[in-house]
Design a protein around this motif. Structure first.
Motif, PDB file in Angstrom:
ATOM      1  N   ARG A  54       0.867  -1.181   0.000  1.00 40.59           N
ATOM      2  CA  ARG A  54       0.000   0.000   0.000  1.00 40.59           C
ATOM      3  C   ARG A  54       0.904   1.232   0.000  1.00 40.59           C
ATOM      4  O   ARG A  54       1.702   1.413   0.915  1.00 40.59           O
ATOM      5  CB  ARG A  54      -0.906   0.005   1.229  1.00 40.59           C
ATOM      6  N   VAL A  55       0.781   2.046  -1.036  1.00 43.66           N
ATOM      7  CA  VAL A  55       1.643   3.232  -1.151  1.00 43.66           C
ATOM      8  C   VAL A  55       1.021   4.378  -0.348  1.00 43.66           C
ATOM      9  O   VAL A  55      -0.190   4.552  -0.328  1.00 43.66           O
ATOM     10  CB  VAL A  55       1.844   3.638  -2.622  1.00 43.66           C
ATOM     11  N   ARG A  56       1.876   5.138   0.309  1.00 43.82           N
ATOM     12  CA  ARG A  56       1.390   6.217   1.162  1.00 43.82           C
ATOM     13  C   ARG A  56       1.033   7.464   0.358  1.00 43.82           C
ATOM     14  O   ARG A  56       0.065   8.150   0.659  1.00 43.82           O
ATOM     15  CB  ARG A  56       2.454   6.567   2.215  1.00 43.82           C
ATOM     16  N   ASP A  57       1.832   7.760  -0.665  1.00 39.42           N
ATOM     17  CA  ASP A  57       1.613   8.955  -1.470  1.00 39.42           C
ATOM     18  C   ASP A  57       1.240   8.579  -2.893  1.00 39.42           C
ATOM     19  O   ASP A  57       1.521   7.467  -3.358  1.00 39.42           O
ATOM     20  CB  ASP A  57       2.869   9.826  -1.498  1.00 39.42           C
ATOM     21  N   PRO A  70      -2.949   8.018  -3.409  1.00 41.76           N
ATOM     22  CA  PRO A  70      -2.420   7.675  -2.083  1.00 41.76           C
ATOM     23  C   PRO A  70      -3.277   6.597  -1.413  1.00 41.76           C
ATOM     24  O   PRO A  70      -4.507   6.629  -1.504  1.00 41.76           O
ATOM     25  CB  PRO A  70      -2.518   8.998  -1.315  1.00 41.76           C
ATOM     26  N   GLY A  71      -2.630   5.640  -0.776  1.00 46.50           N
ATOM     27  CA  GLY A  71      -3.360   4.562  -0.113  1.00 46.50           C
ATOM     28  C   GLY A  71      -3.741   3.404  -1.017  1.00 46.50           C
ATOM     29  O   GLY A  71      -4.346   2.434  -0.556  1.00 46.50           O
ATOM     30  N   SER A  72      -3.375   3.481  -2.290  1.00 50.30           N
ATOM     31  CA  SER A  72      -3.716   2.410  -3.226  1.00 50.30           C
ATOM     32  C   SER A  72      -2.851   1.177  -2.967  1.00 50.30           C
ATOM     33  O   SER A  72      -1.700   1.277  -2.544  1.00 50.30           O
ATOM     34  CB  SER A  72      -3.509   2.867  -4.667  1.00 50.30           C
ATOM     35  N   ARG A 124       8.357   6.888  -1.510  1.00 47.62           N
ATOM     36  CA  ARG A 124       7.751   7.799  -0.531  1.00 47.62           C
ATOM     37  C   ARG A 124       7.032   7.089   0.606  1.00 47.62           C
ATOM     38  O   ARG A 124       6.165   7.659   1.251  1.00 47.62           O
ATOM     39  CB  ARG A 124       6.793   8.753  -1.247  1.00 47.62           C
ATOM     40  N   GLY A 125       7.391   5.851   0.815  1.00 47.08           N
ATOM     41  CA  GLY A 125       6.795   5.128   1.928  1.00 47.08           C
ATOM     42  C   GLY A 125       5.758   4.127   1.461  1.00 47.08           C
ATOM     43  O   GLY A 125       4.983   4.392   0.533  1.00 47.08           O
ATOM     44  N   TYR A 126       5.751   2.968   2.098  1.00 47.73           N
ATOM     45  CA  TYR A 126       4.833   1.914   1.708  1.00 47.73           C
ATOM     46  C   TYR A 126       4.614   0.962   2.874  1.00 47.73           C
ATOM     47  O   TYR A 126       5.368   0.963   3.854  1.00 47.73           O
ATOM     48  CB  TYR A 126       5.378   1.147   0.499  1.00 47.73           C
ATOM     49  N   GLU A 127       3.584   0.179   2.741  1.00 47.61           N
ATOM     50  CA  GLU A 127       3.219  -0.791   3.773  1.00 47.61           C
ATOM     51  C   GLU A 127       2.975  -2.134   3.109  1.00 47.61           C
ATOM     52  O   GLU A 127       2.250  -2.221   2.109  1.00 47.61           O
ATOM     53  CB  GLU A 127       1.955  -0.316   4.495  1.00 47.61           C
ATOM     54  N   ASP A 140       5.476  -1.720   7.940  1.00 48.60           N
ATOM     55  CA  ASP A 140       6.068  -0.588   7.228  1.00 48.60           C
ATOM     56  C   ASP A 140       7.283  -1.028   6.426  1.00 48.60           C
ATOM     57  O   ASP A 140       8.062  -1.882   6.867  1.00 48.60           O
ATOM     58  CB  ASP A 140       6.491   0.503   8.213  1.00 48.60           C
TER      59      ASP A 140
END
Length: 210
Positions: A54-57, A70-72, A124-127, A140
Motif C-alpha cells: 500500500r503506497v502512502r503517497d 495515495p493509499g492504493s 515515498r513510503g509503503y506498507e 512498514d
C-alpha cells in the motif's frame, strides 16, 4: 535457446519457500550474510511472491500512465520479496531484497524497468500486505531496498552485460545449479509441511460425484 516458461515458473515457486530463498541467496554471499539466523531460517526469512504494498503517497510511474492514488494497493513488479526478520524479537530487521527473475521473452530494458518502477513505488513510503501468520509484524517498508537479478544460461549475453554494467547484483543460475536448487527443495518438501492443511475439515468436503 530461449528461456522456457516452465523454467521461470519453477524457480518462482521454489523461491516462495524460505529454504529455496536461502539456496538462491547462497549464490550472492553479501545478501546471505544479511539473514539473521541460519539456524532458524523459517523465522528469519519471509518470502512474498508477487507481493502487494500500500503506497502512502500518490505516484506516477511515467508521464503517460495514470496516477496511482495515495493509499492504493499495488503489486510490485518484482517476482519475490524477501524480508529479513529477527527470530528472537519477532521484528523485521529493515533489510528487504527484491528478486527479479528473467522472464521468457523479456529484454534488458523490460527487466531493468521492473526495478526502476519498484524504486518509484516504494520511494515515498509503503506498507506490506502480509499473510495472516505475519500480521503481528510491523508492516512498514524500509529505506534499505536491495535488488537481486536472476538470469539463466539461455539469457542473452547483452542482458547480463547490461545488468553488470549498471552495477546490479546478478546471479547467473547454471543448469546444474538450477537443477540442484529444485531437487534440494523437492526432497525436503512433504505435504505434511503445509500448515494450512491442518485446518481443513475433510468431513465437509463433497464428493465430486455428488
Amino acid at each position: 535457446m530461449a528461456i522456457k516458461p516452465i523454467q521461470y515458473e519453477t524457480l518462482l515457486s521454489v523461491c516462495t519457500d524460505h529454504e529455496g530463498a536461502l539456496e538462491l541467496l547462497k549464490h550472492h554471499r553479501p545478501y546471505l550474510e544479511a539473514v539473521p539466523s541460519m539456524r532458524r531460517p523459517d523465522e528469519s526469512v519471509i518470502t512474498l511472491p508477487l507481493p502487494n504494498v500500500r503506497v502512502r503517497d500518490g505516484v506516477h510511474l511515467n508521464p503517460h500512465s495514470q496516477s496511482i492514488a495515495p493509499g492504493s494497493v499495488v503489486t510490485l513488479p518484482c517476482d519475490v520479496a524477501l524480508l529479513m526478520c529477527d527470530p528472537e524479537w519477532k521484528i523485521k530487521t529493515g533489510v528487504e531484497i527484491f528478486v527479479y527473475i528473467h522472464r521468457p521473452q523479456e529484454d534488458f530494458s523490460d527487466l531493468l524497468m521492473r526495478w526502476r518502477h519498484t524504486q518509484i513505488l516504494v520511494d515515498r513510503g509503503y506498507e506490506w500486505l502480509l499473510p495472516q501468520r505475519y500480521e503481528h509484524l510491523l508492516s512498514d517498508g524500509t529505506d534499505k531496498t536491495l535488488p537481486l537479478f536472476v538470469v539463466f544460461p539461455e539469457t542473452p549475453g547483452h542482458i547480463l552485460q547490461g545488468l553488470r554494467g549498471a552495477g546490479l547484483p546478478t546471479v547467473l543460475l547454471s543448469s546444474d545449479a538450477e537443477a540442484e536448487l529444485v531437487a534440494e527443495i523437492s526432497s525436503t518438501l512433504d505435504i505434511g509441511d503445509i500448515p494450512e492443511l491442518d485446518d481443513i475439515d475433510t468431513s465437509a468436503l463433497e464428493s465430486p460425484d455428488e
